[in-house]
Scaffold this motif. Structure first.
Motif, mmCIF file in Angstrom:
data_model
loop_
_atom_site.group_PDB
_atom_site.id
_atom_site.type_symbol
_atom_site.label_atom_id
_atom_site.label_comp_id
_atom_site.label_asym_id
_atom_site.label_seq_id
_atom_site.Cartn_x
_atom_site.Cartn_y
_atom_site.Cartn_z
ATOM 1 N N PRO A 117 0.821 -1.213 0.000
ATOM 2 C CA PRO A 117 0.000 0.000 0.000
ATOM 3 C C PRO A 117 0.854 1.262 0.000
ATOM 4 O O PRO A 117 1.936 1.306 0.596
ATOM 5 C CB PRO A 117 -0.825 -0.118 1.279
ATOM 6 N N ASN A 118 0.359 2.277 -0.667
ATOM 7 C CA ASN A 118 1.027 3.565 -0.712
ATOM 8 C C ASN A 118 0.654 4.349 0.552
ATOM 9 O O ASN A 118 -0.537 4.587 0.800
ATOM 10 C CB ASN A 118 0.578 4.319 -1.959
ATOM 11 N N PRO A 119 1.645 4.788 1.364
ATOM 12 C CA PRO A 119 1.336 5.510 2.596
ATOM 13 C C PRO A 119 0.537 6.790 2.378
ATOM 14 O O PRO A 119 -0.354 7.112 3.169
ATOM 15 C CB PRO A 119 2.715 5.829 3.184
ATOM 16 N N GLY A 120 0.819 7.520 1.306
ATOM 17 C CA GLY A 120 0.089 8.756 1.027
ATOM 18 C C GLY A 120 -1.375 8.504 0.713
ATOM 19 O O GLY A 120 -2.267 9.214 1.190
ATOM 20 N N VAL A 121 -1.630 7.472 -0.076
ATOM 21 C CA VAL A 121 -3.011 7.125 -0.411
ATOM 22 C C VAL A 121 -3.750 6.693 0.853
ATOM 23 O O VAL A 121 -4.896 7.085 1.083
ATOM 24 C CB VAL A 121 -3.050 6.011 -1.486
ATOM 25 N N ALA A 122 -3.095 5.903 1.684
ATOM 26 C CA ALA A 122 -3.714 5.441 2.931
ATOM 27 C C ALA A 122 -4.080 6.618 3.824
ATOM 28 O O ALA A 122 -5.168 6.657 4.416
ATOM 29 C CB ALA A 122 -2.775 4.490 3.670
ATOM 30 N N ALA A 123 -3.190 7.594 3.933
ATOM 31 C CA ALA A 123 -3.450 8.765 4.769
ATOM 32 C C ALA A 123 -4.619 9.583 4.238
ATOM 33 O O ALA A 123 -5.495 9.999 5.008
ATOM 34 C CB ALA A 123 -2.196 9.625 4.868
ATOM 35 N N VAL A 124 -4.657 9.804 2.939
ATOM 36 C CA VAL A 124 -5.738 10.600 2.346
ATOM 37 C C VAL A 124 -7.076 9.880 2.498
ATOM 38 O O VAL A 124 -8.087 10.494 2.858
ATOM 39 C CB VAL A 124 -5.441 10.922 0.868
ATOM 40 N N GLN A 175 -6.987 2.359 6.695
ATOM 41 C CA GLN A 175 -6.592 1.109 7.351
ATOM 42 C C GLN A 175 -7.124 -0.088 6.561
ATOM 43 O O GLN A 175 -6.421 -1.088 6.414
ATOM 44 C CB GLN A 175 -7.117 1.084 8.794
ATOM 45 N N ILE A 176 -8.351 0.022 6.052
ATOM 46 C CA ILE A 176 -8.911 -1.056 5.237
ATOM 47 C C ILE A 176 -8.103 -1.204 3.947
ATOM 48 O O ILE A 176 -7.799 -2.317 3.521
ATOM 49 C CB ILE A 176 -10.404 -0.801 4.965
ATOM 50 N N TYR A 177 -7.714 -0.083 3.346
ATOM 51 C CA TYR A 177 -6.848 -0.097 2.158
ATOM 52 C C TYR A 177 -5.526 -0.808 2.469
ATOM 53 O O TYR A 177 -4.993 -1.532 1.628
ATOM 54 C CB TYR A 177 -6.606 1.338 1.701
ATOM 55 N N ASN A 178 -5.023 -0.632 3.682
ATOM 56 C CA ASN A 178 -3.772 -1.283 4.092
ATOM 57 C C ASN A 178 -3.941 -2.772 4.356
ATOM 58 O O ASN A 178 -2.965 -3.482 4.538
ATOM 59 C CB ASN A 178 -3.222 -0.638 5.372
ATOM 60 N N GLY A 179 -5.184 -3.242 4.410
ATOM 61 C CA GLY A 179 -5.421 -4.654 4.703
ATOM 62 C C GLY A 179 -5.715 -4.924 6.166
ATOM 63 O O GLY A 179 -5.830 -6.069 6.580
ATOM 64 N N ALA A 180 -5.815 -3.876 6.964
ATOM 65 C CA ALA A 180 -6.098 -4.005 8.391
ATOM 66 C C ALA A 180 -7.587 -3.702 8.616
ATOM 67 O O ALA A 180 -7.958 -2.632 9.091
ATOM 68 C CB ALA A 180 -5.214 -3.063 9.188
ATOM 69 N N LEU A 212 -5.663 11.551 13.575
ATOM 70 C CA LEU A 212 -5.055 10.342 14.127
ATOM 71 C C LEU A 212 -5.247 9.143 13.209
ATOM 72 O O LEU A 212 -4.328 8.340 13.026
ATOM 73 C CB LEU A 212 -5.631 10.044 15.512
ATOM 74 N N ALA A 213 -6.424 9.009 12.635
ATOM 75 C CA ALA A 213 -6.677 7.905 11.703
ATOM 76 C C ALA A 213 -5.770 8.021 10.484
ATOM 77 O O ALA A 213 -5.220 7.021 10.018
ATOM 78 C CB ALA A 213 -8.143 7.885 11.291
ATOM 79 N N SER A 214 -5.597 9.224 9.976
ATOM 80 C CA SER A 214 -4.709 9.441 8.824
ATOM 81 C C SER A 214 -3.269 9.108 9.170
ATOM 82 O O SER A 214 -2.570 8.444 8.406
ATOM 83 C CB SER A 214 -4.786 10.888 8.352
ATOM 84 N N TYR A 215 -2.832 9.553 10.328
ATOM 85 C CA TYR A 215 -1.452 9.301 10.758
ATOM 86 C C TYR A 215 -1.199 7.810 10.948
ATOM 87 O O TYR A 215 -0.185 7.288 10.488
ATOM 88 C CB TYR A 215 -1.148 10.070 12.045
ATOM 89 N N THR A 216 -2.130 7.110 11.604
ATOM 90 C CA THR A 216 -1.913 5.684 11.836
ATOM 91 C C THR A 216 -1.963 4.897 10.528
ATOM 92 O O THR A 216 -1.207 3.938 10.364
ATOM 93 C CB THR A 216 -2.917 5.103 12.847
ATOM 94 N N ALA A 217 -2.821 5.292 9.597
ATOM 95 C CA ALA A 217 -2.862 4.624 8.292
ATOM 96 C C ALA A 217 -1.553 4.850 7.547
ATOM 97 O O ALA A 217 -1.007 3.927 6.937
ATOM 98 C CB ALA A 217 -4.037 5.132 7.466
ATOM 99 N N TYR A 218 -1.042 6.068 7.616
ATOM 100 C CA TYR A 218 0.228 6.392 6.952
ATOM 101 C C TYR A 218 1.380 5.574 7.538
ATOM 102 O O TYR A 218 2.149 4.956 6.801
ATOM 103 C CB TYR A 218 0.526 7.884 7.087
#
Length: 70
Positions: free
Chosen positions: A6-13, A23-28, A57-63
């Motif tokens: 997963p791309n960290p930037g996409v996950a954060a956005v 987080q779902i995009y990350n597989g979590a 916080l959700a954006s930061y943890t996903a990133y």
């Protein structure tokens, strides 16, 4: 066929738009559901006063989760 990371930037956005989506995009999946429920509770429970904190916080943890997978 290898699974791409997963791309960290996409996950954060994604998590900034809808908390938990990154987080779902990350597989979590369970982490994503957690953030979705907690963020909604904070938004409604504080009448919007602290909801933006959950978004950040959700954006930061996903990133960081996506970044650490690399």
């Amino acid at each position: 066929m290898s699974k791409s990371l997963p791309n960290p930037g996409v996950a954060a956005v994604l998590s900034f738009i809808v908390p938990g989506l990154g987080q779902i995009y990350n597989g979590a999946f369970l982490r994503g559901i957690f953030w979705l429920i907690v963020s909604a509770g904070v938004w409604f429970g504080t009448w919007g006063t602290f909801g933006w904190i959950c978004h950040l916080l959700a954006s930061y943890t996903a990133y960081t989760y996506a970044r650490d997978k690399h």
